[in-house]
Motif scaffolding. Structure first.
Motif, mmCIF file in Angstrom:
data_model
loop_
_atom_site.group_PDB
_atom_site.id
_atom_site.type_symbol
_atom_site.label_atom_id
_atom_site.label_comp_id
_atom_site.label_asym_id
_atom_site.label_seq_id
_atom_site.Cartn_x
_atom_site.Cartn_y
_atom_site.Cartn_z
ATOM 1 N N GLY A 60 -0.970 -0.983 3.915
ATOM 2 C CA GLY A 60 -0.643 -2.163 4.709
ATOM 3 C C GLY A 60 -1.465 -2.280 5.980
ATOM 4 N N VAL A 61 -1.413 -3.477 6.563
ATOM 5 C CA VAL A 61 -2.039 -3.731 7.857
ATOM 6 C C VAL A 61 -1.234 -2.962 8.902
ATOM 7 N N PHE A 62 -1.912 -2.161 9.717
ATOM 8 C CA PHE A 62 -1.199 -1.416 10.754
ATOM 9 C C PHE A 62 -1.390 -2.017 12.135
ATOM 10 N N ASP A 63 -2.413 -2.864 12.312
ATOM 11 C CA ASP A 63 -2.608 -3.488 13.620
ATOM 12 C C ASP A 63 -3.607 -4.625 13.476
ATOM 13 N N ASN A 64 -3.423 -5.660 14.291
ATOM 14 C CA ASN A 64 -4.442 -6.718 14.369
ATOM 15 C C ASN A 64 -4.252 -7.494 15.655
#
Length: 135
Positions: A60-64
């Protein structure tokens, strides 16, 4: 042989989405310029400003920064960020969108960052839009 890298949708300044190949990630740093800017070259010791999205390989995306609506700035090439960013972003041009596939030893290693959902040994993938640089 070219390493298998995720496909990236979206253009500079837009939140990207990643589609991962079935293949395992490379054990080396992979840098792919998705769109080349025409600004200054980023040099070690510069302060750069970027938008970015970070995702674990097949995870999954962990930061943006896109969802927060603000870019971030930091010194580059001097050990202030993970080695994969220092190695992959120095020498790029402002205005570029760059895909980085960062093996664990150039990211967070065996410890990971559990509170961010990054397991030890994870390969990290970042899409980075280089907004500006200053010396």
């Amino acid at each position: 042989m070219t390493a298998a890298l995720p496909e990236v949708s979206g253009s500079f300044g837009q939140k990207p989405t990643l589609t991962f190949p079935a293949a395992a990630p490379s054990g080396e740093l992979e840098v792919q310029v998705l769109s080349r800017g025409d600004g200054e070259l980023v040099e070690a010791g510069d302060d750069i400003e970027v938008h970015y999205l970070g995702q674990s390989w097949q995870g999954g995306v962990f930061d943006n920064s896109y969802d927060r609506g603000s870019s971030i700035g930091f010194p580059i090439g001097v050990g202030a960020v993970i080695a994969g960013w220092d190695e992959g972003l120095v020498g790029q041009q402002v205005g570029s969108r760059v895909l980085l596939s960062i093996p664990s030893h150039l990211g967070y290693g065996d410890r990971g960052v559990p509170q961010a959902g990054i397991k030890g040994g994870d390969t990290l993938v970042f899409v980075v839009d280089i907004v500006r640089t200053s010396r």
